[in-house]
Design an enzyme around this catalytic site. Sequence first.
Site, PDB file in Angstrom:
ATOM      1  N   SER A 186     -12.670  -1.355  -6.410  1.00 53.83           N
ATOM      2  CA  SER A 186     -11.559  -2.166  -7.396  1.00 53.83           C
ATOM      3  C   SER A 186     -12.340  -2.387  -8.433  1.00 53.83           C
ATOM      4  O   SER A 186     -12.480  -1.815  -9.670  1.00 53.83           O
ATOM      5  CB  SER A 186     -11.252  -3.163  -6.118  1.00 53.83           C
ATOM      6  OG  SER A 186     -10.078  -3.703  -7.339  1.00 53.83           O
ATOM      7  N   HIS A 229      -6.092   0.135   0.525  1.00 50.31           N
ATOM      8  CA  HIS A 229      -7.232  -1.184  -0.722  1.00 50.31           C
ATOM      9  C   HIS A 229      -8.076  -1.503   0.684  1.00 50.31           C
ATOM     10  O   HIS A 229      -9.126  -2.026  -0.128  1.00 50.31           O
ATOM     11  CB  HIS A 229      -6.495  -1.766  -1.424  1.00 50.31           C
ATOM     12  CG  HIS A 229      -6.852  -2.187  -2.401  1.00 50.31           C
ATOM     13  ND1 HIS A 229      -7.294  -1.347  -3.670  1.00 50.31           N
ATOM     14  CD2 HIS A 229      -7.961  -3.495  -3.175  1.00 50.31           C
ATOM     15  CE1 HIS A 229      -7.935  -2.227  -4.369  1.00 50.31           C
ATOM     16  NE2 HIS A 229      -8.193  -3.337  -4.432  1.00 50.31           N
ATOM     17  N   ASP A 280      -1.485   2.121  -1.398  1.00 49.98           N
ATOM     18  CA  ASP A 280      -2.533   1.322  -2.018  1.00 49.98           C
ATOM     19  C   ASP A 280      -1.116  -0.053  -2.224  1.00 49.98           C
ATOM     20  O   ASP A 280      -0.711   0.562  -3.880  1.00 49.98           O
ATOM     21  CB  ASP A 280      -3.646   1.700  -3.212  1.00 49.98           C
ATOM     22  CG  ASP A 280      -4.240   0.129  -3.007  1.00 49.98           C
ATOM     23  OD1 ASP A 280      -3.771  -0.833  -3.843  1.00 49.98           O
ATOM     24  OD2 ASP A 280      -5.191   0.333  -3.564  1.00 49.98           O
TER      25      ASP A 280
END
Length: 276
Positions: free
Chosen positions: A147, A256, A223
Site C-alpha cells: 500500500s 487489502h 480490495d
Amino acid sequence: METVSTNKSHGGVQGVYRHDSRETNCPMTFSVFTPPQAERGPVPVLWYLSGLTCSHANVTEKGEFRAAAAEHGVVIVAPDTSPRGADVPDEPDNWQFGSGAGFYVDATQEPYAKNYRMYSYVTKELPELVAAQFPVDTSRQGIFGHSMGGHGAITIALKHPDRFKSCSAFAPIVQPSTAGWSKPALEKYLGADEKAWRAYDATMLIADGARFKDFLVDQGSSDNFLQDGLRPWLLEEACAKAGVPLVLNMRDGYDHSYYFISTFMADHIAWHAARL
C-alpha cells in the site's frame, strides 16, 4: 543500537531493534530477520516497507515471511512507517497523516520538516546501520512493500535502479499525487506546488524518465481501496508506455489485509531471490 527482542525462527533469528535517528530526530524501531545462511557469511537483503497505520510489527507478526526467507537465505528488514514521539507533530485523529503515515518522503514544510524524513531514513541512515550491524551483502538488495509501502518501494527503486536489483509490491498506491487518501498528506509534507510531488509518485517518475528493469505487483480484486486509492491500471499504463516490464497479478477475492499479503509473500520472496 538497542536490542529490544530476539527469537529463534526457522533456524534464523527474528530481532527487533531501536536506535536514535539523525534523520527523524527521534528513536526509531525496526525488525530484522537473519536467516541461518548468514552464519556462513553475508547474504542478500530485502527491505519491506509497510502501509498506513502500520509499524515494523505488522509484517513481522503477520507477514509469514520467515520460512521463505530462510529457504532462500535472505535478510528481511522492516522499518517503521513514520517518526513517533511526544515532540513529533501529528494529527492523532487523521489516520492518513502523521504518525504511521510518513509516505516515505522528506518533508519540506513546517512543522514536519524536522522529523518526517522517511525517504532519507530508509535510503541512507537505516541501510548504513544495517550494513554495519548485520551480515548483509549490500551489492544484492531488493525492496518491496504494501500500500503506502508499495508506493515507497516502487518510487525508491525508480530513483535507485543501480542499488536495487528487484522491486515488488502488494496493492501499492501507484499515483499518490491524485489519490484522495495521499494527496492531502503530500501537500502538508511538500507544499502546494504539485511539481514537488512528482519525485514521490511512481507514475510521474516513469513519465519523467525514471526506469527500473522489472516490477511485480499483486493486487486483490476485493480490495476496498482498489478503485479510489490504488488504481494499479495507472502503473500498468505508465509502464507499458515507457517499456518497463510489469507483472500485475489481480488476485480474485482477496482484500487489502495481511491475509492477502501472507498468501503471496513466499511468491514475492522467491521472485526477489531469483534476482538477488
